[in-house]
Design an enzyme around this catalytic site. Structure first.
Site, short mmCIF file in Angstrom:
data_model
loop_
_atom_site.label_atom_id
_atom_site.label_comp_id
_atom_site.label_asym_id
_atom_site.label_seq_id
_atom_site.Cartn_x
_atom_site.Cartn_y
_atom_site.Cartn_z
N HIS A 284 0.56 -1.51 -0.25
CA HIS A 284 -0.10 -0.23 0.37
C HIS A 284 0.98 1.37 0.12
O HIS A 284 0.74 1.86 -0.92
CB HIS A 284 -0.78 -0.32 0.95
CG HIS A 284 -1.33 1.16 1.10
ND1 HIS A 284 -2.67 0.91 1.07
CD2 HIS A 284 -1.41 2.46 2.03
CE1 HIS A 284 -4.10 1.89 0.81
NE2 HIS A 284 -2.91 2.98 1.63
N GLU A 285 2.03 1.26 0.88
CA GLU A 285 2.54 2.23 1.02
C GLU A 285 3.49 2.72 -0.29
O GLU A 285 4.09 3.46 -0.81
CB GLU A 285 2.74 2.19 2.26
CG GLU A 285 2.82 2.68 3.97
CD GLU A 285 1.44 3.80 3.46
OE1 GLU A 285 1.91 4.65 3.26
OE2 GLU A 285 0.54 3.22 4.77
N HIS A 288 1.91 5.18 -2.62
CA HIS A 288 2.26 6.39 -3.02
C HIS A 288 3.55 6.88 -3.05
O HIS A 288 3.54 8.18 -3.28
CB HIS A 288 2.09 6.36 -1.14
CG HIS A 288 0.68 6.79 -1.04
ND1 HIS A 288 -0.33 7.36 -1.55
CD2 HIS A 288 -0.54 5.24 0.18
CE1 HIS A 288 -1.52 7.11 -0.75
NE2 HIS A 288 -1.89 5.91 0.02
N GLU A 314 -4.08 7.81 -2.94
CA GLU A 314 -5.24 6.62 -2.09
C GLU A 314 -5.64 5.39 -3.57
O GLU A 314 -5.07 4.64 -3.54
CB GLU A 314 -6.74 7.00 -1.90
CG GLU A 314 -6.90 5.94 -0.68
CD GLU A 314 -5.92 5.77 0.57
OE1 GLU A 314 -5.26 6.58 0.76
OE2 GLU A 314 -6.03 4.68 0.87
ZN ZN Z 1 -3.44 5.56 1.51
#
Ligand code: ZN
Length: 528
Positions: A284-285, A288, A314
């Site tokens: 997830h990170e 980003h 996101e």
């Molecule tokens: Zn996030």
């Protein structure tokens, strides 16, 4: 750098209109770079606080961060910056809209106009409430003590309404708060987007819940921290996360932070008794981080040098974590590697069992633990409740009851205490109510929309993923989204990348297809 300091030195002498546009632009960049440097220094203090700082550093760190914030804010609202932007307006208007310089002037102007609307006494009060409320929440949540949070939350609602007031006139009191995170979005637009999604999600969740429950026993056991971190890091390196310009550390609440285009860091957390938390939060990170590492280096130190909005950001974390990282094709390549890394834990486990475990759908109380299908129902509930609070239709003291009623209606279960209810998320207890939740669902919607377009132009992407290769997908995202930083606002970026406005159709098609197969649901034709 020489040129910049010369410009700075001569800025006073060559004042005003006599100064050529190039010199004004250099001075603008110099001023923006100072603001960016202060903010990066503060981000580094925050990263340190969340990773390695000993507890004893907390009081001084709060003061140091506040000092840097204040200096950055003072520089952001300096009237000289406004004069410079005024003077550069005709020059910017004469350049092509998409040029780097026109975009810089346009975005810096927008930021400046937003910043000067906030009186400094408001900024101070908001910052004080943020720290006090957050501190109180760190005790109130474990203590299940909503009552102690009521005065903080009431103040947060008042301050949020006050914030909106600085941007009047608006259609809805939440609009300025939403715009701060997802520029161009409004309450009306999000309500209609969510209503569309909701119409399909509620029956989908119901249909899945009627099927036999999938187990996830294989994810529970003993998984060493070191091996989980190594596996996670190996995966995100394959995604394209550049460790020459990044690193992975441990924290309680994983995040990604950027100090420069050469230093974009991610954090994760590890549960040695559960496989999944570390890997999926790292993925997830890394989404980003791929976005931030991909922003054109030329935008470094300017307001163009980061992702365009919370929702688009996101979309990237969700795309890499869910659309890619929980897909069948991804695990076709990585499951054998996982078995090699954890032979004792996964040797006896079949591919299908593992794939179903990481995609298990279950109605649950906690948003951050929710699966892809039920997740958005958690967001919609929070979005509606915060609108009710801001509109004055819901009193803070009645929030726990409203929360339970809505959980029961949407997810068929309700928390027995507030710890797992309205105290679970930090957002409302960090000094502001409104504008903080919609981005997650916007991100989910966009993740599927971007992926569908990438796939349409590069049909080989799934075959590449099945070989552990991500270059084509990463390249498409880099070209269509990442490199632009904040040059385009979210609506412009979505339009340019996908040829249309944000749409729920690709996301719903993605969910129906993936979970229809997993839970053997009747197809649309069979159902109608
Ligand atoms: Zn996030």
């Amino acid at each position: 750098m020489n040129k910049i300091s010369e410009t700075k030195a001569s800025a006073g002498a060559a004042k005003g209109k006599r100064q050529p546009a190039e010199a004004k632009l250099a001075e603008l960049k110099y001023r923006l770079l100072e603001i960016s440097d202060l903010m990066a220094a503060e981000a580094l203090l925050d990263w340190d606080q969340s990773t390695y700082m000993p507890g004893g550093g907390a009081p001084a760190r709060a003061r140091q961060s506040a000092t840097l914030s204040r200096l950055a804010h003072e520089k952001s609202v300096d009237p000289a910056l406004g004069d410079l932007l005024d003077a550069l307006a005709p020059y910017g208007a004469g350049l092509p809209y998409e040029s780097d310089e026109a975009s810089l002037i346009r975005v810096a102007r927008r930021d400046f106009e937003k910043a000067i609307k906030l009186p400094s006494d408001y900024v101070v009060r908001a910052s004080e409430l943020r720290s006090a409320s957050y501190n109180a929440w760190t005790r109130a949540r474990p203590g299940n003590d909503f009552v102690s949070m009521v005065p903080f939350l009431e103040k947060a609602v008042d301050l949020s309404r006050e914030y909106a007031g600085f941007f009047a006139p608006y259609q809805h009191v939440a609009d300025p708060l939403i715009d701060a995170a997802d520029e161009g979005m409004t309450t009306v637009a999000i309500r209609s987007l969510f209503a569309e999604l909701r119409r399909e999600l509620i029956p989908l969740v119901r249909a899945i819940s009627a099927q036999p429950m999938t187990g996830d026993d294989c994810l529970h056991g003993s998984f060493s921290e070191q091996e989980q971190l190594e596996f996670s890091l190996a995966v995100v390196k394959r995604f394209g996360y550049d460790l020459e310009r990044g690193r992975l550390d441990k924290t309680h609440h994983p995040f990604c932070t950027k100090f420069s285009s050469g230093d974009v860091r991610i954090t994760t957390r590890v549960d040695e008794n559960y496989f999944g938390d570390a890997l999926f939060s790292t993925m997830h990170e890394s989404g980003h981080a791929l976005y931030e590492q991909g922003v054109a280096a030329a935008f470094e130190g300017t307001p163009l040098g980061s992702g365009t909005s919370a929702g688009v950001h996101e979309s990237q974390s969700r795309l890499w974590e869910n659309v890619v990282g929980r897909s069948r094709v991804f695990w076709e390549h990585f499951f054998p590697a996982l078995r090699d890394a954890f032979p004792d834990q996964f040797r006896q486990i079949g591919f299908e069992t593992f794939y179903r475990a990481i995609n298990k759908v279950q109605r649950s109380l906690i948003r951050t633990d929710a699966d892809e299908v039920t997740y958005n129902l958690h967001i919609m509930m929070r979005f509606d409740l915060e609108l009710d609070l801001l509109e004055g239709h819901l009193r803070v003291k009645d929030l726990p009851e409203a929360w339970r009623a809505r959980m029961q209606a949407d997810l068929g279960l309700a928390p027995t205490d507030d710890r797992d209810g309205c105290l679970q998320d930090v957002h409302w207890y960090a000094g502001s109510v409104g504008g903080g939740f919609q981005s997650y669902t916007i991100g989910n919607i966009l993740s599927a929309q971007f992926y569908a377009v990438a796939l349409a132009s590069n049909p080989d992407i799934p075959r590449e993923i099945a070989k552990g290769e991500f270059g084509t997908l990463h390249g498409w995202l880099q070209k269509q989204l990442y490199q632009h930083g904040r040059k385009f606002c979210p609506t412009e970026l979505v339009m340019r990348a996908t040829g249309g406005p944000m749409s729920t159709a690709p996301y719903l098609a993605y969910l129906r297809s993936k979970y229809g197969e997993l839970y053997r649901l009747p197809t649309a034709d069979q159902a109608s």
